[in-house]
Structures are given as structure tokens and as C-alpha cells.
Design an enzyme around this catalytic site. Structure first.
Site, mmCIF file in Angstrom:
data_model
loop_
_atom_site.group_PDB
_atom_site.id
_atom_site.type_symbol
_atom_site.label_atom_id
_atom_site.label_comp_id
_atom_site.label_asym_id
_atom_site.label_seq_id
_atom_site.Cartn_x
_atom_site.Cartn_y
_atom_site.Cartn_z
ATOM 1 N N GLY A 196 -28.787 -29.885 17.685
ATOM 2 C CA GLY A 196 -29.625 -30.273 18.822
ATOM 3 C C GLY A 196 -29.335 -31.640 19.393
ATOM 4 O O GLY A 196 -30.255 -32.359 19.787
ATOM 5 N N THR A 197 -28.049 -32.015 19.430
ATOM 6 C CA THR A 197 -27.720 -33.284 20.078
ATOM 7 C C THR A 197 -26.575 -33.079 21.057
ATOM 8 O O THR A 197 -25.637 -32.331 20.806
ATOM 9 C CB THR A 197 -27.352 -34.383 19.055
ATOM 10 O OG1 THR A 197 -27.045 -35.596 19.762
ATOM 11 C CG2 THR A 197 -26.166 -34.010 18.184
ATOM 12 N N CYS A 240 -51.322 -61.918 18.488
ATOM 13 C CA CYS A 240 -50.677 -63.209 18.830
ATOM 14 C C CYS A 240 -50.536 -63.355 20.345
ATOM 15 O O CYS A 240 -50.133 -64.404 20.844
ATOM 16 C CB CYS A 240 -49.292 -63.286 18.161
ATOM 17 S SG CYS A 240 -47.966 -62.503 19.112
ATOM 18 N N HIS A 269 -32.886 -44.213 15.460
ATOM 19 C CA HIS A 269 -33.401 -44.880 16.669
ATOM 20 C C HIS A 269 -34.830 -45.355 16.463
ATOM 21 O O HIS A 269 -35.576 -45.515 17.429
ATOM 22 C CB HIS A 269 -33.322 -43.929 17.879
ATOM 23 C CG HIS A 269 -31.916 -43.680 18.332
ATOM 24 N ND1 HIS A 269 -31.528 -42.568 19.007
ATOM 25 C CD2 HIS A 269 -30.791 -44.421 18.163
ATOM 26 C CE1 HIS A 269 -30.224 -42.624 19.256
ATOM 27 N NE2 HIS A 269 -29.755 -43.734 18.756
ATOM 28 N N GLN A 297 -31.898 -38.839 15.379
ATOM 29 C CA GLN A 297 -31.999 -39.728 16.543
ATOM 30 C C GLN A 297 -33.418 -39.688 17.106
ATOM 31 O O GLN A 297 -33.741 -40.427 18.030
ATOM 32 C CB GLN A 297 -31.001 -39.287 17.630
ATOM 33 C CG GLN A 297 -29.562 -39.298 17.167
ATOM 34 C CD GLN A 297 -28.634 -38.661 18.181
ATOM 35 O OE1 GLN A 297 -28.220 -39.280 19.164
ATOM 36 N NE2 GLN A 297 -28.329 -37.395 17.955
HETATM 37 N N1 APR Z 1 -32.104 -25.893 19.661
HETATM 38 C C1 APR Z 1 -30.991 -26.658 19.478
HETATM 39 N N2 APR Z 1 -30.481 -27.485 20.430
HETATM 40 C C2 APR Z 1 -31.139 -27.515 21.617
HETATM 41 C C3 APR Z 1 -32.299 -26.747 21.879
HETATM 42 C C4 APR Z 1 -32.773 -25.912 20.838
HETATM 43 N N3 APR Z 1 -33.868 -25.150 21.001
HETATM 44 N N4 APR Z 1 -32.704 -27.013 23.160
HETATM 45 C C5 APR Z 1 -31.820 -27.918 23.659
HETATM 46 N N5 APR Z 1 -30.882 -28.205 22.744
HETATM 47 C C6 APR Z 1 -29.748 -29.131 22.854
HETATM 48 C C7 APR Z 1 -29.226 -29.361 24.255
HETATM 49 O O1 APR Z 1 -28.271 -28.365 24.592
HETATM 50 C C8 APR Z 1 -28.578 -30.740 24.109
HETATM 51 O O2 APR Z 1 -27.236 -30.621 23.682
HETATM 52 O O3 APR Z 1 -30.196 -30.394 22.411
HETATM 53 C C9 APR Z 1 -29.398 -31.408 23.007
HETATM 54 C C10 APR Z 1 -30.325 -32.487 23.527
HETATM 55 O O4 APR Z 1 -29.523 -33.533 24.027
HETATM 56 P P1 APR Z 1 -30.229 -34.893 24.512
HETATM 57 O O5 APR Z 1 -31.397 -34.574 25.358
HETATM 58 O O6 APR Z 1 -29.131 -35.766 25.055
HETATM 59 O O7 APR Z 1 -30.809 -35.515 23.159
HETATM 60 P P2 APR Z 1 -30.054 -36.391 22.093
HETATM 61 O O8 APR Z 1 -28.665 -35.902 21.884
HETATM 62 O O9 APR Z 1 -30.929 -36.485 20.911
HETATM 63 O O10 APR Z 1 -30.002 -37.834 22.811
HETATM 64 C C11 APR Z 1 -29.512 -38.901 22.051
HETATM 65 O O11 APR Z 1 -30.152 -40.425 23.790
HETATM 66 O O12 APR Z 1 -31.638 -41.138 25.371
HETATM 67 C C12 APR Z 1 -31.197 -41.358 24.101
HETATM 68 O O13 APR Z 1 -32.429 -42.345 22.397
HETATM 69 C C13 APR Z 1 -32.295 -41.162 23.096
HETATM 70 O O14 APR Z 1 -32.098 -40.352 20.843
HETATM 71 C C14 APR Z 1 -31.768 -40.073 22.187
HETATM 72 C C15 APR Z 1 -30.270 -40.136 22.416
#
Ligand code: APR
Length: 246
Positions: free
Chosen positions: A190-191, A153, A122, A104
Site C-alpha cells: 500500500g505505498t 509555554c 513519519h 509511513q
Molecule cells: N490496498 C493496498 N494498496 C492500496 C489500496 C488498498 N486497498 N488502496 C490504494 N492503495 C495503494 C495505491 O495504489 C498507492 O500506490 O496505496 C498507495 C498509496 O500511495 P500514497 O497515497 O502515495 O501513500 P504513501 O505511499 O504512504 O505516501 C508516502 O507521502 O505524503 C507523504 O507522508 C506522506 O507517508 C506519506 C508518504
């Protein structure tokens, strides 16, 4: 042996036995490269309201204002380097244990780490796209003197990333769905798993019998529903230890 060590062994066994392993990554995997995540403490969306700064209608209505935020994000991403988590997934691919990464993230750090099959769900911050003629340019070559930057353009340029209110690039969507449906292990790293349709991918995998291995310091909506092994901690710590066991 600690609980985490046991889980790491179980995760390594699942990966070794799998035919096709796919990873889904989010902003958390790049936190240890100095790029803030979006949600949670210090998250980018704590500072900027995503509907005011990351929705395509906001960019159309207030391009200068949105571009000021984009430039701040650009400086964070521009200087970022792959961290041990990105490098571990690249090592996993080279060892033959990882087929594809659905990311993402728009920071290109998986490719910089050496991963070769990366589905940019994304889009990418490495390109700019004209909102009028659709032409695309490598963003490194476009010195942004004025904001908003403009295409020859005359149209306004935007990073070639998916803003809220925009569709997922259809090729990335189809590829991600295919890889999710045919994997037998999905590493979810990490999401926060709250933004669709990216967060649907683990469910697609699970429906077809895949095992879900989740790496995150925090629990997510997946953890107590479809996650089979929850390896709680930072990706930069857990992924190297996991790949050392393969
Ligand atoms: N290692 C692993 N995970 C981690 C770490 C780490 N060091 N630090 C934080 N996290 C986790 C958090 O606990 C959280 O669950 O990473 C996750 C980050 O979540 P978001 O900030 O919501 O990111 P993401 O899930 O990628 O967001 C999805 O939302 O705003 C849109 O387009 C944007 O691609 C993004 C999408």
C-alpha cells in the site's frame, strides 16, 4: 488455480523459508479503514496542495490554515479501526513469520491491530509536539479548542508527524535501515513508493539479497524494477489469504 492463487502460494513459500520478514506499509493499507490515501484519485493531495499544507514552512507561516486541514484529517483517523490487512500482519507476527513493520502511516492502526514491533517512520498522530519547547503530549488528552492549539509555554503545537522539510526521527531511520538490510523478505504493502527516504528501504533490502513481495492494486516504480512477486489487489483481500497459507 488463478494467477493470483499461484502468486499467493509462491509468496507463502518465500515467507515460510525466510529467516527475517519485514513489512513496509503506506497509506494504502489504511484505505479500507476509511482513511484516504494521499496520491491517486480521491487522494488527500488532490484536495490539498502538500506544499501549502504539509510542509513545515507552511505550518510556521500559516498555522491556523494548516490546522484546519489537520483537524479534518484528525477526525478521519480518530474514528478509524484496523481492517483485515492490519489484523493479518498482526496475526503473521503472532505466528512467528513477521519481525517488524516499518510504517509511513501515522494512524497507529498497526499497534491497535496488535502488532508489537512498529517503526513509525513519519511519526505519530497520537502525540502533539510543541514547536517552541519541544514538549510532547498525548493527542487524545488534548481537546483542541482553539486553533492552532498551544502549549502551556505559549508555543504552537503540531502533530508529532514528519512534515515535508523535516528530518525522519533518527531512531526510526536507523531502525528501519537495520531491519531493511537484514531481512530476507520485504512485504511492501500500500505505498506508491515515491517518497524518500521511506521508498529507499526496499532498495536497501534488495541490495542485500532480499526478495520483494509487493501488494498494491496499482503498479509502482518498484513493480517492474525490484519487485519479485507482485500481488495485484487490495491489502484487505490479499493479506488475509496470504496469512491463511502460512
Ligand atoms: N490496498 C493496498 N494498496 C492500496 C489500496 C488498498 N486497498 N488502496 C490504494 N492503495 C495503494 C495505491 O495504489 C498507492 O500506490 O496505496 C498507495 C498509496 O500511495 P500514497 O497515497 O502515495 O501513500 P504513501 O505511499 O504512504 O505516501 C508516502 O507521502 O505524503 C507523504 O507522508 C506522506 O507517508 C506519506 C508518504
Amino acid at each position: 488455480m488463478s494467477k493470483l492463487d499461484l502468486l499467493l502460494q509462491q509468496a507463502a513459500d518465500a515467507i515460510r523459508l525466510a529467516r527475517r520478514v519485514v513489512a513496509l506499509t503506506g497509506a494504502g493499507i489504511s484505505v479500507e479503514s476509511g482513511i484516504p490515501a494521499f496520491r491517486g484519485t480521491q487522494g488527500l493531495w488532490e484536495k490539498y496542495d502538500p506544499m501549502e499544507y504539509a510542509h513545515i514552512d507552511a505550518l510556521r507561516a500559516h498555522p491556523e490554515k494548516v490546522w484546519r486541514m489537520l483537524l479534518e484529517l484528525h477526525t478521519l483517523v480518530r474514528d478509524a479501526r484496523p481492517n483485515p490487512a492490519h489484523l493479518s500482519l498482526a496475526r503473521m507476527e503472532k505466528k512467528g513469520y513477521l519481525r517488524a513493520i516499518i510504517t509511513q502511516n501515522i494512524d497507529h492502526l498497526h499497534q491497535d491491530a496488535g502488532s508489537s514491533f512498529v517503526i513509525e517512520f513519519h511519526g505519530t498522530g497520537h502525540r502533539l509536539a510543541c514547536m517552541s519547547c519541544g514538549e510532547r503530549y498525548p493527542s487524545q488528552e488534548m481537546e483542541v479548542e482553539e486553533i492552532p492549539p498551544r502549549c502551556p509555554c505559549g508555543g504552537i503545537l503540531k502533530p508529532d508527524v514528519v512534515f515535508f522539510g523535516e528530518p525522519i526521527p533518527w531512531r526510526a531511520l536507523i531502525q528501519a535501515q537495520e531491519e531493511s538490510k537484514h531481512c530476507d523478505v520485504m512485504l511492501v504493502v500500500g505505498t506508491s513508493a515515491v517518497v524518500a527516504p521511506a521508498c529507499d528501504m526496499p532498495y536497501l533490502a534488495k541490495e542485500r539479497g532480499a526478495r520483494i513481495l509487493e501488494i498494491n492494486p496499482e503498479e509502482t516504480p518498484l513493480t517492474h524494477t525490484i519487485t519479485d512477486l507482485f500481488l495485484q489487489g487490495s491489502a484487505g483481500d490479499i493479506l488475509p489469504r496470504l496469512v491463511d497459507l502460512l
